[in-house]
Design an enzyme around this catalytic site. Structure first.
Site, PDB file in Angstrom:
ATOM      1  N   PRO A   2      36.611  57.639  23.664  1.00 43.17           N
ATOM      2  CA  PRO A   2      35.988  56.741  22.683  1.00 43.17           C
ATOM      3  C   PRO A   2      36.446  55.297  22.867  1.00 43.17           C
ATOM      4  O   PRO A   2      37.555  54.942  22.533  1.00 43.17           O
ATOM      5  CB  PRO A   2      36.461  57.299  21.329  1.00 43.17           C
ATOM      6  CG  PRO A   2      36.931  58.686  21.611  1.00 43.17           C
ATOM      7  CD  PRO A   2      37.442  58.645  23.014  1.00 43.17           C
ATOM      8  N   GLU A   3      35.582  54.483  23.449  1.00 43.70           N
ATOM      9  CA  GLU A   3      35.846  53.055  23.524  1.00 43.70           C
ATOM     10  C   GLU A   3      34.774  52.368  22.693  1.00 43.70           C
ATOM     11  O   GLU A   3      33.993  53.033  22.012  1.00 43.70           O
ATOM     12  CB  GLU A   3      35.858  52.605  24.984  1.00 43.70           C
ATOM     13  CG  GLU A   3      36.869  53.430  25.778  1.00 43.70           C
ATOM     14  CD  GLU A   3      37.325  52.825  27.075  1.00 43.70           C
ATOM     15  OE1 GLU A   3      37.188  51.604  27.234  1.00 43.70           O
ATOM     16  OE2 GLU A   3      37.827  53.571  27.924  1.00 43.70           O
ATOM     17  N   LYS A  51      36.876  49.597  17.663  1.00 47.21           N
ATOM     18  CA  LYS A  51      36.869  51.061  17.695  1.00 47.21           C
ATOM     19  C   LYS A  51      36.905  51.668  16.288  1.00 47.21           C
ATOM     20  O   LYS A  51      37.143  52.852  16.141  1.00 47.21           O
ATOM     21  CB  LYS A  51      38.029  51.553  18.558  1.00 47.21           C
ATOM     22  CG  LYS A  51      37.852  51.102  20.025  1.00 47.21           C
ATOM     23  CD  LYS A  51      38.739  51.862  20.969  1.00 47.21           C
ATOM     24  CE  LYS A  51      40.056  51.167  21.168  1.00 47.21           C
ATOM     25  NZ  LYS A  51      40.893  51.871  22.162  1.00 47.21           N
ATOM     26  N   ASN A 172      41.042  52.473  27.688  1.00 46.47           N
ATOM     27  CA  ASN A 172      41.704  52.564  28.986  1.00 46.47           C
ATOM     28  C   ASN A 172      40.727  52.573  30.165  1.00 46.47           C
ATOM     29  O   ASN A 172      41.001  52.017  31.218  1.00 46.47           O
ATOM     30  CB  ASN A 172      42.580  53.824  29.005  1.00 46.47           C
ATOM     31  CG  ASN A 172      43.782  53.644  29.898  1.00 46.47           C
ATOM     32  OD1 ASN A 172      44.187  52.509  30.184  1.00 46.47           O
ATOM     33  ND2 ASN A 172      44.337  54.745  30.358  1.00 46.47           N
ATOM     34  N   ARG A 253      50.100  53.749  28.147  1.00 46.34           N
ATOM     35  CA  ARG A 253      48.979  54.461  28.746  1.00 46.34           C
ATOM     36  C   ARG A 253      49.164  54.555  30.254  1.00 46.34           C
ATOM     37  O   ARG A 253      49.998  53.871  30.836  1.00 46.34           O
ATOM     38  CB  ARG A 253      47.660  53.719  28.437  1.00 46.34           C
ATOM     39  CG  ARG A 253      47.420  53.473  26.966  1.00 46.34           C
ATOM     40  CD  ARG A 253      47.195  54.742  26.185  1.00 46.34           C
ATOM     41  NE  ARG A 253      45.960  55.399  26.596  1.00 46.34           N
ATOM     42  CZ  ARG A 253      44.753  55.084  26.139  1.00 46.34           C
ATOM     43  NH1 ARG A 253      44.599  54.110  25.281  1.00 46.34           N
ATOM     44  NH2 ARG A 253      43.692  55.744  26.543  1.00 46.34           N
TER      45      ARG A 253
END
Ligand SMILES: [Zn+2]
Length: 266
Positions: A2-3, A51, A172, A253
């Site tokens: 989910p971006e 987001k 990411n 990340r």
């Protein structure tokens, strides 16, 4: 993943399913809202900011505050699904359900949602006021995003692009891809990144290109296994130069990059 584009798409799903309808029932499976009942509340609109998902509702007359916002965040694993009322929910396991909103025609089910909060719409800023310019918002401002990034010049660009206070919507996948496309090593300090405005403008274009579809692609191909240059491709050959793609931790990340196409940092 989910971006910003996924969240934007999800907001449209909720808009189509619920906007303008009066809810016939609700079910909150998060402790803070366990006793909340949105029966007879009307869904005004569904929106996204970065987001964050914002479902705006009107409370029935006599409730006091009339305009409310149901906020949720998808993080890595959350999703909202809309079903035709009466249709069996089969998308994900029942124990992941956090919110159910029932309307005459559609039922919206939120799975594994985070930060589920109900606030007066006038106080939405408490939840989203810290966000930088929204890449998919009507007020997207590349200059302001650049200004916020350059305010912390020592931060690696691969970390800074994920900080939603700088600009809102990049996750990411797009972080890795936009740095590849610009030939920038993810550990490069912000101050050494050439043409930051060009970089954030390209990131915006990547997200915008993926609005309205669920497959996220930075290569232009929607074929399975062909949708990214570096993300998720550790040890596979770079699509440009053939060098093996690298993967390592960066901040909280992982990051992927091509050591030949993105040289410069150790
Ligand atoms: Zn390469």
């Amino acid at each position: 993943m989910p971006e910003g584009d996924t969240v934007w798409n999800t907001a449209r799903v909720l808009e189509r399913a619920l906007a303008g309808t009066r809810l016939t029932g609700s079910d909150f499976r998060v402790p803070a809202l366990a006793t909340t009942d949105l029966t007879d509340w009307t869904v005004r609109e569904s929106a996204s900011q970065g987001k964050h998902l914002l479902l705006r509702l009107d409370a029935p007359a006599g409730t006091g505050e009339s305009r409310w916002t149901l906020h949720s965040h998808l993080r890595m694993d959350g999703t909202w699904r809309a079903y035709t009322t009466g249709e069996r929910w089969s998308a994900r396991p029942a124990h992941l359900i956090r919110v159910v909103l029932r309307a005459p025609v559609a039922t919206a089910v939120g799975y594994h949602l985070h930060e589920v909060t109900l606030v007066p719409t006038a106080e939405e800023g408490r939840l989203t006021g810290h966000l930088g310019p929204d890449l998919l918002g009507v007020g997207w401002d590349a200059t302001e995003a650049t200004r916020r990034l350059t305010a912390h010049p020592d931060i690696p660009i691969g970390v800074a692009l994920l900080d939603q206070r700088n600009l809102a919507g990049i996750g990411n996948l797009y972080k890795c891809e936009v740095l590849f496309l610009r030939g920038v090593h993810p550990r490069t300090p912000v101050r050494d990144v050439p043409d930051l405005t060009g970089l954030v403008t390209l990131a915006q274009a990547l997200l915008a290109a993926n609005r309205g579809r669920w497959t996220q692609s930075s290569t232009g191909s929607l074929r399975h296994g062909q949708t990214s240059y570096v993300y998720g491709r550790r040890a596979q050959p770079c699509r440009r130069c053939g060098t093996a793609i690298r993967k390592e931790d960066l901040g909280e990340r992982v990051t992927y990059w091509c050591p030949t196409c993105q040289p410069g940092a150790p």
